[in-house]
Design an enzyme around this catalytic site. Structure first.
Site, mmCIF file in Angstrom:
data_model
loop_
_atom_site.group_PDB
_atom_site.id
_atom_site.type_symbol
_atom_site.label_atom_id
_atom_site.label_comp_id
_atom_site.label_asym_id
_atom_site.label_seq_id
_atom_site.Cartn_x
_atom_site.Cartn_y
_atom_site.Cartn_z
ATOM 1 N N GLU A 1 -5.389 -4.930 -6.525
ATOM 2 C CA GLU A 1 -6.321 -5.670 -5.673
ATOM 3 C C GLU A 1 -7.651 -4.952 -5.651
ATOM 4 O O GLU A 1 -7.748 -3.786 -5.278
ATOM 5 C CB GLU A 1 -5.769 -5.861 -4.248
ATOM 6 C CG GLU A 1 -5.304 -4.629 -3.526
ATOM 7 C CD GLU A 1 -4.740 -4.949 -2.155
ATOM 8 O OE1 GLU A 1 -3.706 -5.628 -2.101
ATOM 9 O OE2 GLU A 1 -5.346 -4.517 -1.152
ATOM 10 N N ASP B 1 0.818 -1.208 0.000
ATOM 11 C CA ASP B 1 0.000 0.000 0.000
ATOM 12 C C ASP B 1 0.856 1.265 0.000
ATOM 13 O O ASP B 1 0.425 2.313 -0.473
ATOM 14 C CB ASP B 1 -0.917 0.012 1.225
ATOM 15 C CG ASP B 1 -1.943 -1.112 1.198
ATOM 16 O OD1 ASP B 1 -1.673 -2.141 0.546
ATOM 17 O OD2 ASP B 1 -2.997 -0.981 1.833
#
Length: 911
Positions: free
Chosen positions: A540, A464
């Site tokens: 994702e 992330d």
């Protein structure tokens, strides 16, 4: 006496020692994993490792496990303290006493060796979660400050400590995901009570002569044209002279096809200075190399590579070996700043899914292979590992089956404890000097394990968030030092990145919860400041689907849980996510289900509608990406201008860490259901797909060689069986690109309620390449783009499919035939004048239990009136195959159980 830590990297290359009383290793170049463990808490046996690591200790009261690796919870399950079935039932996992893991535990094993003059012995770890003190025969091998990090492999020389009988004791310390470099799960599922603490990877003993080798690296350079021009091969390994004097050795290189024949063998003499480290480099040429391809494009030929070192007297000192394949991977940033991968020079659209380890980090090679075969059955080509780098068997299996792997570090814990990460609940989000050292060791170890594998597509050094400048420099230097052969990307998200790597070219904008099918075909308004969901490279995202069928649910949900599942959308469901996450309930999904398909009348009705929701949502996501595959060198699709290509998609997720209620394409018990078959229809190499927003048909071609004449048959049918529209159009297929070929807005003009749209693609010989049936409402879902958050885009108006609840019953005739070679063939025929909607097939044994794992060539199908279809089921390779009947049911088709009959070839085999 302290041991010498020789270096920080060693590959997994061990065997398991099984002979009781035999030496664990007995010859140079041999490596063996510690095959079993005695396990006990320091609350019971204390922390005197000097005493605990001496032979002859009475461990009768300890727990005993026959595995070479397991976390504390995994070990205790093996030892019979806990039962997996009971742990996974309802909220029983909460009843495990986590206080027992607040103190260190001891892993202990006794083993034999045959030490003699001129021999050297090493203890190799591959990462212990998350810190450990290691003692051998009463002496310390490593402290917890040295053996730290779940991926930080170390090699310790233990020559001066070993004897004919040896006792090893490893004290593992409690793991804190926010303070230790561990293997965590964020909010994917409840955290295990032990936080993954323990010897989760093999610990090995290695024996060598006077020279020891580090991991083998294989560097290839392909010539063009591929497979015809020679390829250069360089074998590399660092050699350690362990003696105080110079030594002359013969180094032999070998490259040979795994399938046999054609070996290239050559030698080189070297003199190694005393106590030196020398980089051995051996070059050769392979003529007409067999090229390794992802499965969707070709075969997976593998080669053996090996370096051996022999001394002047001809004795073997050590060997390093690996398997590799001839393939190349490159990466560019296209004109939209999106990552685009190329495999063997061809644009490669990543269509894949995220992988989760078992909740207790247990490893099962056969289960992993089954999951990879499911990936291929779906038409996917890639699996992303977010920190779940697992074991060498993962990559070897992927090499053999032709699935690309995207490994990388994980998010949301110590791995991303940066001052600029404002999404992290870490007390002190700053790395210490020791942290950087652990991260560096971890990168070195993982790179050494992964380097030769042709299945490895890339490495993501951030998830992330991107690593800071110091960590980035360490990671890149470690990868360069090990001749890393594929692209390195700074993170899986579209944040700022270090100038050392450049932009990621990837996005992680969600969603993670339910969105309607039309979401994946929509372009948000400029006010939303979002790119189209199907554009670029998305690492994702999903509509959060994956509802298990009742046969699976009944294994892990109590009657009260099952009742709450369909009655109470606001219920906090333990099997959804970790407590406190945004995904504790199915509220968003359930609200859409009731609005689109009608409030559930009971559990069975809820589960059928949930499978419909899963199927259509996942199919739309996959098709949204495959339809927009337009590499920049391809011609622009008709309709004006060059659009932004969908260069990659990673579905969140393929599988779950335990029996879960979402984020999975197949459930814990390996049962494929609606989400799986929606993905499979969307993932075919060649297909035609419907764009409900653009009212258009797209021709999808993800193959390298599929070209030429194709036909698309378009049929529109009312719910009462009347034909609205029928047309057959010729098209030309062009390899490795997709394009819009037909507008259908006028064909659906005046539709009321819901109609069925069937698209069938055939090749020039009439072979069906894809068959796709959609249910099309007279209204579309309306999305509130401006209120999109990180996990969902709200819906302000839902499409209405409740008319399909009033479908007239359809009568489907079915016969199932068992064939030893081909599995089971099920012939379905709709004997009615109305469509047989969403008909599912389930193979069961004589007790009525699901036969798993298996693949179907299609499932959850809708049959036109009088239409006949044959669907085949096959056992996944290596699994037991004992089907007795097929269960058939649909939205308007009553359930029937059809016993299997036996085809001629089965009878012949039986005789």
């Amino acid at each position: 006496m302290r041991t010498r830590r020789l270096y920080t990297v060693f590959p997994f290359a061990s065997r398991l020692a099984t002979a009781t009383g035999a030496a664990l290793v007995s010859s140079p170049g041999e490596t063996a994993a510690i095959p079993s463990w005695d396990l006990q808490s320091t609350a019971s046996v204390g922390t005197d490792l000097g005493t605990l690591s001496r032979t002859g200790l009475d461990t009768a009261s300890w727990h005993h496990v026959s595995s070479s690796k397991c976390t504390l919870m995994g070990c205790l399950i093996q030892a019979g303290v806990y039962n997996e079935t009971e742990l996974f039932y309802s909220d029983n996992l909460l009843k495990v006493d986590d206080k027992q893991f607040s103190v260190p535990w001891i892993y202990r094993h006794e083993f034999s060796l045959q030490p003699a003059a001129g021999q050297h012995f090493f203890l190799q770890t591959h990462g212990i979660s998350s810190r450990a003190d290691i003692f051998l025969n009463g002496q310390q091998v490593a402290s917890s400050s040295e053996q730290a990090g779940a991926y930080a492999g170390q090699t310790y020389e233990i020559t001066k400590l070993v004897g004919s009988e040896n006792a090893l004791a490893i004290q593992v310390h409690p793991t804190d995901y926010y303070r230790d470099f561990a293997v965590g799960f964020v909010d994917w599922n409840p955290w295990p009570a032990d936080n993954g603490t323990g010897v989760w990877r093999d610990v090995e003993v290695k024996q060598t002569g006077p020279v020891m080798l580090e991991p083998l690296r294989v560097v290839t350079q392909l010539g063009t044209p591929l497979g015809i021009s020679p390829a250069n091969v360089t074998l590399k390994a660092r050699a350690h002279n362990l003696e105080n004097s110079s030594i002359t050795v013969t180094v032999t290189g070998l490259v040979a096809p795994v399938s046999g024949g054609g070996a290239v063998i050559w030698t080189k003499a070297l003199t190694l200075p005393p106590l030196s480290v020398t980089d051995i480099v051996l070059d050769t040429v392979v003529h007409k190399p067999a090229i390794w391809w992802p499965r969707q494009w070709g075969e997976q030929p593998l080669y053996n590579a090996k370096i051996t070192v022999t001394t002047a007297d001809g004795g073997l000192s050590d060997a390093a070996c690996s398997e590799f394949g001839f393939r190349s991977v490159t990466r560019t940033l296209n004109s939209f700043n999106d990552t685009a991968y190329y495999v063997n020079g061809h644009p490669f659209q990543v269509i894949g899914g995220g992988y989760s380890s078992d909740i207790f980090l247990r490893w099962d090679t056969a289960r992993w292979e089954t999951q990879l075969r499911y990936v291929l059955d779906l038409g996917f080509n890639t699996v992303r590992l977010e920190g779940k780098n697992e074991h060498p068997e993962l990559y070897s299996t992927a090499d053999r089956l032709g699935v690309m792997i995207m490994p990388g570090w994980e998010c949301c814990d110590k791995w991303e404890a940066w001052s600029y990460n404002d999404n992290l609940a870490v007390p002190s989000p700053i790395w210490s000097a020791a942290d950087y050292a652990i991260a560096n060791q971890s990168m070195l170890h993982e790179a050494a394990m992964l380097q030769p594998h042709p299945s490895v597509l890339t490495y993501l050094i951030g998830s992330d968030f991107w690593p800071d400048e110091r960590a980035t420099a360490l990671y890149l230097a470690a990868l360069r030092s090990l001749d890393w052969p594929t692209p390195v990307v700074c993170s899986a998200a579209n944040h700022t990145c270090s100038a050392q790597t450049g932009p990621s070219g990837m996005r992680m904008d969600g969603p993670y919860d339910w969105v309607p099918p039309s979401y994946w075909q929509s372009t948000p308004p400029a006010s939303a400041a979002l790119a189209a969901p199907f554009a670029g490279f998305n690492t994702e995202l999903s509509p959060g689907c994956g509802t298990p069928p009742l046969a699976s649910l009944s294994k892990f949900l109590s009657p009260a849980d099952l009742d709450a599942l369909w009655r109470d959308p606001s219920a906090r469901l333990f099997h959804m996510s970790r407590a406190g996450s945004s995904f504790e309930t199915r509220g968003i999904f359930d609200a859409a289900l009731a609005a689109r398909w009608g409030a559930p009348a009971g559990l069975a009705d809820y589960l059928l509608k949930a499978q419909l929701m899963d199927y259509e949502a996942v199919r739309a996501q996959v098709e949204g990406f495959t339809a927009r595959w337009a590499p920049e060198e391809a011609h622009a699709p008709p309709g004006g201008g060059r659009g932004r290509s969908a260069t990659g998609m990673v579905y969140w997720m393929c599988n779950a860490a335990w029996p879960g209620l979402h984020w999975q394409l197949w459930d814990w018990y390996m049962r494929p259901a609606g989400a799986y078959f929606g993905a499979k229809v969307g993932g075919r190499l060649e297909s035609v797909v419907w764009d409900a927003v653009g009212k258009a048909v797209w021709l999808v071609n993800r193959s390298l060689h599929g070209r030429g004449h194709r036909q698309i048959a378009v049929d529109v049918l009312r719910a009462d069986g009347r034909v609205v529209y029928r047309r057959v159009i010729p098209v030309q297929a062009m390899p490795n690109r997709s394009r819009k070929v037909l507008a259908l807005d006028w064909a659906l003009w005046g539709v009321r309620d819901v109609v069925f749209l069937r698209l069938v693609l055939t090749d020039g010989k009439g072979t069906v390449l894809s068959r796709n049936v959609y249910w099309v409402a007279d209204t579309l879902n309306e999305l509130d783009w401006d209120n999109t958050n990180w996990y969902v885009t709200p819906v302000t108006r839902y499409a209405d499919y409740t008319a399909l609840n009033r479908l007239a019953p359809a009568r489907v005739w079915a016969v199932a035939v068992r064939d030893r070679e081909d599995g089971v063939a099920v012939i379905l025929e709709n004997k009615s004048r109305v469509p047989a909607f969403f008909v599912s097939l389930n193979l069961v044994d004589r007790r009525g239990q699901d036969v798993l794992p298996l693949t179907w060539d299609d499932n959850y199908v809708t049959l036109w009136p009088r239409e006949r279809m044959t669907l085949r089921a096959k056992a996944v390779a290596g699994t037991k195959w004992e089907p007795a009947a097929v269960e058939v049911e649909g939205k308007n088709v009553g359930k029937q159980t059809v016993p299997l009959s036996y085809g001629p070839s089965f009878a012949q085999k039986s005789n």
